[in-house]
Write an enzyme that holds these catalytic residues in place. Structure first.
Site, mmCIF file in Angstrom:
data_model
loop_
_atom_site.group_PDB
_atom_site.id
_atom_site.type_symbol
_atom_site.label_atom_id
_atom_site.label_comp_id
_atom_site.label_asym_id
_atom_site.label_seq_id
_atom_site.Cartn_x
_atom_site.Cartn_y
_atom_site.Cartn_z
ATOM 1 N N GLY A 143 7.907 13.530 -0.842
ATOM 2 C CA GLY A 143 8.618 12.500 -1.589
ATOM 3 C C GLY A 143 8.536 12.740 -3.078
ATOM 4 N N LEU A 171 5.898 -1.496 1.204
ATOM 5 C CA LEU A 171 6.783 -2.480 1.832
ATOM 6 C C LEU A 171 8.201 -1.960 2.025
ATOM 7 C CD1 LEU A 171 5.595 -5.589 -0.232
ATOM 8 C CD2 LEU A 171 4.799 -4.841 2.014
ATOM 9 N N LYS A 182 2.608 -4.951 -12.578
ATOM 10 C CA LYS A 182 2.598 -3.749 -13.415
ATOM 11 C C LYS A 182 2.541 -4.137 -14.888
ATOM 12 C CE LYS A 182 3.044 0.818 -13.386
ATOM 13 N NZ LYS A 182 3.096 1.785 -12.328
ATOM 14 N N VAL A 191 9.199 -0.364 -2.524
ATOM 15 C CA VAL A 191 8.115 -1.165 -3.090
ATOM 16 C C VAL A 191 6.810 -0.914 -2.347
ATOM 17 C CG1 VAL A 191 7.315 -3.500 -3.593
ATOM 18 C CG2 VAL A 191 9.741 -2.918 -3.827
#
EC number: 1.1.1.40
Length: 759
Positions: free
Chosen positions: A197, A80, A95, A77
């Protein structure tokens, strides 16, 4: 805003008045027994039977076609990390909010309590019949790759993991334009990617699809360059692995493009200096980029720079992509979001950045004239053209790929429908705030010893749209500041305090000299300067403040009197007026005159129309003005419609460039089909009216207050027109939000006045 203040405000925002950020709103009538019988039993059986006959009828009779699921398991997230499904829900609701306000797409957020790939996929597949599309969100790599791949294969609705593809799409558009400006060929550039990533992999793959050679990409993770034979990297990362070792410093030497999706400050000025001529640097780590924007542009004057931040040029913002990509996919009932659709979005965004920018975008970003160049390579998120540009490009690509089950045939009609979808959003308010922040002004709040006024000043300060000057009883203000935890050291002035004696004397003398032949004695002038509105007006007149806001606790006529006595009228103006901006379902509407002139003459109505036209343009909009009456184009003879008709005659004669017509009834002004069928000669035919000028104060004031209360329309105003200074009066008992919005308008008003003086 300090961290504790931000925490308090964020928690309050999410908790009050209703927990969360989204809700379900009925789209059909439900007031009568007949309505309920159609909505549920027995009427609901009929669409059920039709869908049972042909499953595609679900798009005809239910909300499926405009409903997207935002789905996460909370494993990655924002910044976080793995905080779990429940903790991810505020982000997923957020969102959903973005889907709605940017593309009018409804959302159910779904938080799935599993980290098992198979169970997650099974859950999504089982609920998929509810939705027209699936937006995967904040799922950690490498699981996210497998989840998206399998769901795309096994479902017949659009699926996209925005964390992977959103940044890729927006940055690819920026890259195409940056390469053009730098004079580099895409198949020849050497690229360094910091980060490995899901977003970095998606970016690299999309760049390759556009022509970057895979062998010209060097990708780094936190351990160094991706190397073949490293068991710690995923299969998708291995596509970009090399068989040699190299440092980031050495990789940057002679490179043309740097793509940052990693962490702050990994690129040094020395590395930047080692890059090729006209280097392209996309430092997209947030909130701190891989190299600071200011450091980069000072180090290399020829750098073309983009970041993920809104306070620098060329922001790579996912909101430029996902709402519009799903909009286009849903509108043709595409069964997938494929590479061609994503590439179409990239090309559409890149092309849009080269087109002339609407004035309202220039105003929102405080620019004289945005134009394609090194500091403008991608459109701004507030650009109203996005809704009519990106979805059609995506929809066409879906059709050309054979994925569209409901192809579009009338593209002009489709674009018109897209533009109308955005009528109810508050984008204009957001643009105002953005514009105000660019050059915040000194704003006098003349009634700052009232809690709500002080709260509005606090929000304006923390939002960065104003530097407050607080007028009122100092002890009261200090106590209230403590109560609401407004700790900023802002100026507090008590006009009655002994410390202000000298300033009062100066103000009184200036005031007396302008009013000594209008019955005001020097003693009376001195006495009046102890009153907050007189004192505040003199602060503005003498340049000690830029903006005056007052009126919260007193009636409008009481407050406007000192304003009219002290604040000069603008050049060529003999009578002021007001307008209210109403955020309605059909878009922003300006109503005039809502507060000043009880029964204006034809000449005064014409002048009000001229002033409101300038006000609408201040917001970056093109004014389309209807002069209202209870008649249409001479259908009845009476004093009121006759004066409106005369006002229109004056306007047509002296301001032929204005888009204005009347006298006209409200319904014909707002319904263009009716207008076209009955009065095809009108100047308003085929135009969307956004400005209404009323024949008298009764009709204007009643209308705006009715809209505000019955339709819960956001109201900003009354905005005073015709004064030399930015002075505005709140409605009696205005809400905190209304006062904050009015602050933003007043600051922009002051900015516009300042820019006019410089010309």
């Amino acid at each position: 805003m300090n961290k504790e203040s931000l925490r308090r405000e964020a928690l309050l925002y999410h908790a009050k008045p209703t927990p969360g950020k989204i809700q379900v709103v009925p789209t059909k009538k439900y007031s009568s027994q007949r309505d309920l019988a159609l909505a549920y039993s027995p009427g609901v059986a009929e669409p059920c039977l039709e869908i049972a006959k042909d499953v595609n009828n679900v798009y005809k009779y239910t909300a499926k076609g405009n409903l997207v699921a935002v789905i996460s398991n909370g494993t990655a997230v924002l910044g976080l990390g793995n905080i779990g499904p429940e903790a991810s829900k505020p982000v997923m609701e957020g969102k959903g909010l973005l889907f709605k306000i940017f593309a009018d797409i409804d959302v159910f957020d779904i938080e799935v309590d599993t980290t098992d790939i198979d169970k997650f996929i099974e859950t999504v597949k089982n609920i998929a019949p509810t939705f027209g599309g699936i937006n995967l969100e904040d799922i950690k790599a490498p699981e996210s790759f497998e989840i998206e791949r399998r769901l795309k294969e096994e479902l017949n609705i659009p699926v996209m993991h925005d964390d992977q593809h959103g940044t890729a799409i927006i940055s690819a558009a920026a890259l195409l334009n940056a390469l053009e400006l730098a004079g580099k060929k895409i198949d020849e550039v050497k690229m360094v990617v910091s980060g490995a990533g899901s977003a970095a992999i998606a970016c690299a793959n999309l760049y390759v699809a556009f022509g970057v050679k895979q062998e010209n990409i060097l990708m780094f993770n936190s351990k160094g360059v991706l190397k073949k034979g490293d068991d710690r990297i995923s299969d998708m990362q291995r596509e970009f692995a090399v068989d040699y070792d190299i440092s980031l410093m050495d990789a940057m030497k002679g490179s043309d493009v740097f793509i940052g999706l990693s962490t702050a400050d990994v690129v040094t000025p020395e590395m930047l200096l080692g890059m090729a001529d006209n280097p392209i640097v996309f430092a997209m780590a947030n909130p701190k980029p891989e190299i600071d924007y200011n450091v980069a542009v000072q180090t290399r004057k020829d750098v073309i720079m983009a970041t993920g931040r809104s306070d620098y040029p060329n922001q790579v913002n996912n909101v430029l992509g996902f709402p519009y990509i799903f909009r286009g996919a849903l509108d043709v009932r595409s069964t997938k979001i494929n590479e061609e659709m994503k590439m179409a979005a990239v090309v559409a965004l890149a092309k849009l950045a080269k087109e002339p920018v609407p004035e309202q975008v220039n105003i929102a970003y405080g620019e004289t004239k945005l134009s394609f160049g090194r500091e403008y390579i991608i459109p701004k998120p507030f650009d109203p053209r996005l809704i009519a540009v990106v979805p059609p490009a995506v929809a066409k690509a879906a059709m050309e790929s054979g994925l569209a089950e409901a192809p579009i045939t009338d593209w002009d009609k489709y674009k018109q429908e897209l533009e109308e979808r955005m009528g109810s959003d508050n984008k204009l308010v957001r643009m105002l705030f953005n514009r105000a922040k660019i050059d915040a002004k000194r704003v006098v709040y003349a009634e700052a010893d009232h809690l709500d006024v002080l709260k509005a000043a606090q929000i304006a300060y923390e939002e960065g749209i104003a530097t407050p000057i607080l007028l009122g009883d100092k002890e009261t203000i200090l106590e209230l500041k403590k109560e609401i935890e407004f700790h900023a050291d802002v100026e507090i002035i008590d006009p009655k305090a002994d410390i202000e004696k000298e300033r009062r004397a100066v103000f009184a003398d200036l005031y007396w000299k302008t009013r000594q032949r209008k019955g005001i004695t020097q003693y009376e002038a001195s006495k009046l300067m102890r009153e907050r509105n007189y004192f505040a007006a003199m602060l503005v007149n003498t340049g000690q403040a830029d903006v005056l806001l007052t009126g919260y606790s007193r009636s409008y006529p009481t407050v406007v009197k000192p304003i009219l006595e002290l604040i000069p009228r603008a050049q060529g103006v003999d009578k002021i007026a007001t307008a209210n901006l109403m955020m309605t379902k059909r878009g922003p509407m300006f109503l005039a005159d809502t507060a000043i002139n009880p029964n204006p003459t034809a000449e005064e109505l014409a002048k009000i129309a001229v002033m409101v036209e300038k006000t609408v343009k201040m917001f970056g909009l093109d004014p389309v003005i209807a002069m209202l009456s209870y008649t249409n184009f001479g259908s009845a003879e009476h004093a009121s419609p006759t004066k409106v008709k005369e006002a229109v005659k004056i306007l047509h004669e002296h301001y032929p460039e204005m888009v204005v017509d009347g006298e006209i009834q409200m319904d014909f002004a707002l319904n263009n089909e009716m207008l076209k069928s009955k009065f095809p000669f009108s100047k308003l035919v085929n135009k969307k009216v956004n400005t209404l000028v009323f024949p008298n104060l009764d009709s204007a004031n009643i209308t705006y207050k009715m809209l505000k209360e019955l339709n819960k329309a956001t109201s900003i105003g009354p905005i005073i027109m015709g004064l030399e200074k930015a002075v505005h009066i709140f409605q009696l008992g205005a809400s905190v939000d209304e006062m904050v919005n009015m602050t933003a308008v007043a600051v922009v008003d002051a900015q516009v006045r300042e820019s006019r003086k410089k010309k």
